[in-house]
Structure formats: structure tokens, C-alpha cells
Motif scaffolding. Structure first.
Motif, PDB file in Angstrom:
ATOM      1  N   MET A  94       1.709  -9.120   8.296  1.00 13.52           N
ATOM      2  CA  MET A  94       1.540  -7.840   8.982  1.00 13.52           C
ATOM      3  C   MET A  94       2.395  -6.726   8.387  1.00 13.52           C
ATOM      4  SD  MET A  94       1.153  -9.178  12.878  1.00 13.52           S
ATOM      5  CE  MET A  94       0.430  -7.655  13.467  1.00 13.52           C
ATOM      6  N   GLY A  95       2.869  -6.908   7.159  1.00 15.12           N
ATOM      7  CA  GLY A  95       3.654  -5.862   6.503  1.00 15.12           C
ATOM      8  C   GLY A  95       4.969  -5.608   7.206  1.00 15.12           C
ATOM      9  N   ALA A  96       5.303  -4.330   7.395  1.00 10.08           N
ATOM     10  CA  ALA A  96       6.581  -3.947   8.000  1.00 10.08           C
ATOM     11  C   ALA A  96       6.731  -4.503   9.413  1.00 10.08           C
ATOM     12  CB  ALA A  96       6.706  -2.422   8.026  1.00 10.08           C
ATOM     13  N   ALA A  97       5.633  -4.761  10.100  1.00  6.69           N
ATOM     14  CA  ALA A  97       5.692  -5.302  11.462  1.00  6.69           C
ATOM     15  C   ALA A  97       6.235  -6.725  11.493  1.00  6.69           C
ATOM     16  CB  ALA A  97       4.306  -5.250  12.106  1.00  6.69           C
ATOM     17  N   ASP A  98       6.312  -7.389  10.333  1.00 10.32           N
ATOM     18  CA  ASP A  98       6.891  -8.732  10.267  1.00 10.32           C
ATOM     19  C   ASP A  98       8.421  -8.699  10.308  1.00 10.32           C
ATOM     20  OD1 ASP A  98       4.530 -10.176  10.173  1.00 10.32           O
ATOM     21  OD2 ASP A  98       4.401 -10.097   7.993  1.00 10.32           O
ATOM     22  N   ASN A  99       9.019  -7.539  10.112  1.00  7.96           N
ATOM     23  CA  ASN A  99      10.479  -7.428  10.109  1.00  7.96           C
ATOM     24  C   ASN A  99      11.041  -7.668  11.500  1.00  7.96           C
ATOM     25  OD1 ASN A  99      10.362  -6.818   7.415  1.00  7.96           O
ATOM     26  ND2 ASN A  99      10.770  -4.644   7.672  1.00  7.96           N
ATOM     27  N   ARG A 100      12.336  -7.737  11.561  1.00  5.74           N
ATOM     28  CA  ARG A 100      13.072  -7.948  12.800  1.00  5.74           C
ATOM     29  C   ARG A 100      12.706  -6.873  13.821  1.00  5.74           C
ATOM     30  NH1 ARG A 100      17.256  -8.438  10.048  1.00  5.74           N
ATOM     31  NH2 ARG A 100      17.536 -10.663  10.074  1.00  5.74           N
ATOM     32  N   LEU A 135       9.008  -1.435  13.126  1.00  6.40           N
ATOM     33  CA  LEU A 135       8.417  -0.622  12.064  1.00  6.40           C
ATOM     34  C   LEU A 135       6.986  -1.084  11.834  1.00  6.40           C
ATOM     35  CD1 LEU A 135      11.158  -0.343   9.280  1.00  6.40           C
ATOM     36  CD2 LEU A 135      10.344   1.452  10.816  1.00  6.40           C
ATOM     37  N   THR A 136       6.152  -0.168  11.381  1.00  3.50           N
ATOM     38  CA  THR A 136       4.782  -0.516  11.024  1.00  3.50           C
ATOM     39  C   THR A 136       4.328   0.380   9.876  1.00  3.50           C
ATOM     40  OG1 THR A 136       2.572  -0.949  11.929  1.00  3.50           O
ATOM     41  CG2 THR A 136       3.638   1.081  12.631  1.00  3.50           C
ATOM     42  N   ASN A 137       3.231  -0.001   9.271  1.00  2.16           N
ATOM     43  CA  ASN A 137       2.560   0.838   8.284  1.00  2.16           C
ATOM     44  C   ASN A 137       1.381   1.472   9.003  1.00  2.16           C
ATOM     45  OD1 ASN A 137       3.417  -1.861   6.593  1.00  2.16           O
ATOM     46  ND2 ASN A 137       3.921   0.037   5.564  1.00  2.16           N
ATOM     47  N   ALA A 138       1.281   2.803   8.991  1.00  5.59           N
ATOM     48  CA  ALA A 138       0.237   3.474   9.756  1.00  5.59           C
ATOM     49  C   ALA A 138      -0.364   4.619   8.962  1.00  5.59           C
ATOM     50  CB  ALA A 138       0.811   3.994  11.067  1.00  5.59           C
ATOM     51  N   ARG A 176      -0.738   4.634   4.766  1.00  6.52           N
ATOM     52  CA  ARG A 176       0.094   3.464   5.066  1.00  6.52           C
ATOM     53  C   ARG A 176       1.583   3.799   5.031  1.00  6.52           C
ATOM     54  NH1 ARG A 176      -2.364   0.492   7.872  1.00  6.52           N
ATOM     55  NH2 ARG A 176      -1.232  -1.350   7.273  1.00  6.52           N
ATOM     56  N   GLU A 177       1.950   4.884   5.687  1.00 11.84           N
ATOM     57  CA  GLU A 177       3.347   5.310   5.737  1.00 11.84           C
ATOM     58  C   GLU A 177       4.093   4.535   6.822  1.00 11.84           C
ATOM     59  OE1 GLU A 177       2.938   9.902   4.345  1.00 11.84           O
ATOM     60  OE2 GLU A 177       2.413   9.442   6.424  1.00 11.84           O
ATOM     61  N   PHE A 178       5.414   4.356   6.625  1.00 11.93           N
ATOM     62  CA  PHE A 178       6.238   3.680   7.621  1.00 11.93           C
ATOM     63  C   PHE A 178       6.369   4.551   8.857  1.00 11.93           C
ATOM     64  CE2 PHE A 178       7.828   1.546   3.784  1.00 11.93           C
ATOM     65  CZ  PHE A 178       7.611   0.229   4.175  1.00 11.93           C
ATOM     66  N   GLU A 189      -4.839  -0.972  14.511  1.00 13.44           N
ATOM     67  CA  GLU A 189      -5.568  -0.670  13.284  1.00 13.44           C
ATOM     68  C   GLU A 189      -4.843   0.410  12.488  1.00 13.44           C
ATOM     69  OE1 GLU A 189      -9.585   0.032  14.498  1.00 13.44           O
ATOM     70  OE2 GLU A 189      -9.855  -2.040  15.117  1.00 13.44           O
ATOM     71  N   PHE A 190      -5.471   1.544  12.196  1.00 14.02           N
ATOM     72  CA  PHE A 190      -4.842   2.565  11.352  1.00 14.02           C
ATOM     73  C   PHE A 190      -3.624   3.211  12.017  1.00 14.02           C
ATOM     74  CE2 PHE A 190      -7.821   4.952  13.881  1.00 14.02           C
ATOM     75  CZ  PHE A 190      -7.149   6.120  14.172  1.00 14.02           C
TER      76      PHE A 190
END
Length: 174
Positions: A57-63, A98-101, A105-107, A134-135
Motif C-alpha cells: 500500500m505504499g506510504a500507508a504501509d509505514n508506521r 501517510l498516503t500517496n494521493a 501520487r503525492e504524499f 482510491e485516488f
């Protein structure tokens, strides 16, 4: 060349310990949180569970940062859970991530809050679940689950902190 390797090593070491990097530090509990019940007394045992995800899940996988009443309690890593003894009462649980949105796909920092009431002498299981917008990006919500669901979700997870001494698998529901 040696100087370049040394610089890269220092940079990687710095990233590995960053709370948002998802590095090897693991889950961290803020022991001085104002809602933690110190010593014996009336408290609610609250397990915070972060299941693994089905896919990357990209940045959402972080702590994740778990706040109670706007005060940081836990930095929670994927596939780990812990337990905290809290003073009874109503509590706003906020999950920050955090997420990519967006189309590029910015943080982006996400946060969601949900209110729970914890009673002294009771045990609660909060599963922190991702919601894919989603986006718009991924955000996380805490959900109250029962002991059977907590045992199933935590079967292949790592108990950390105080949960090592009292893992969900040994809970009896009382």
C-alpha cells in the motif's frame, strides 16, 4: 568512494529509525501518556491491533500514529499488536498516517478520529483497518472487535511491549 559509502550508510541508518519510515524499530509506546494507568488500580485493558494488508500500500504501509485525546500513545507497525492499561472514560482515538494521493501520487497526511468508552475492569480489542479511498489515498479507522475476531486476526502477528506477557491467544474472555 569510501566517503560516499560512509555517507550513504549514515543516511540509511537515519531513515531506519524514523517514526514515519516504517524502519526496523517496531512499535513504540509512549509510557508517559496521561491516560495510561500507572501501577495497580482500576483500568481498561485496550489491545491495539494492526493486521497485515493483502497487498503493498505504499506510504500507508509505514508506521501509524495512534493518538488518544490528541496526545500520541503508540507508533504502530503493520502485523504487530500491543496492550495498554488506560484510565476509564470516553476517549477520542485518532489514527494518523501517510498516503500517496491524487493524480501525481503525492504524499499526504491522513487522520481519522473515532470515540470509544472504556470501562474499568474490561478488556477491549481495537483493530486498526485501512480504508482505500482510491485516488484520495488510504486512511485508517479503529474498529472494536470481539475476542474471537481478535484471536483470529492476531494468529500470525507479533505481540510487542506489554502484550508479550499477555498475548491475545491466551485471553479467556473474562
Amino acid at each position: 568512494m569510501a566517503a560516499l559509502l560512509l555517507i550513504v550508510a549514515f543516511l540509511l541508518a537515519g531513515c531506519a529509525g524514523s517514526p514515519l519510515s516504517g524502519g526496523p524499530m517496531g512499535t513504540l509506546i509512549e509510557d508517559d501518556h496521561s491516560l495510561i494507568q500507572k501501577g495497580s488500580g482500576n483500568y481498561a485493558a485496550v489491545y491495539f491491533i494492526r493486521p497485515d494488508t493483502e497487498r503493498y500500500m505504499g506510504a500507508a504501509d509505514n508506521r501509524l500514529a495512534v493518538e488518544l485525546n490528541k496526545e500520541l500513545l503508540i507508533n504502530l507497525v503493520k502485523s504487530e499488536y500491543t496492550v495498554v492499561h488506560l484510565k476509564p472514560g470516553e476517549v477520542d482515538v485518532t489514527i494518523k498516517s501517510l498516503t500517496n494521493a491524487g493524480p501525481f501520487r503525492e504524499f499526504k497526511e491522513m487522520q481519522r478520529t473515532k470515540r470509544f468508552e472504556f470501562e474499568a475492569g474490561s478488556t477491549y480489542y481495537l483493530s486498526i483497518e485501512p480504508v482505500d479511498g482510491e485516488f484520495r489515498g488510504v486512511f485508517f479507522l479503529p474498529h472494536m472487535i470481539d475476542l474471537a475476531a481478535a484471536k483470529e486476526k492476531s494468529r500470525f502477528m507479533r505481540a510487542v511491549g506489554p502484550a508479550r506477557k499477555k498475548p491475545i491467544s491466551q485471553a479467556d474472555g473474562g
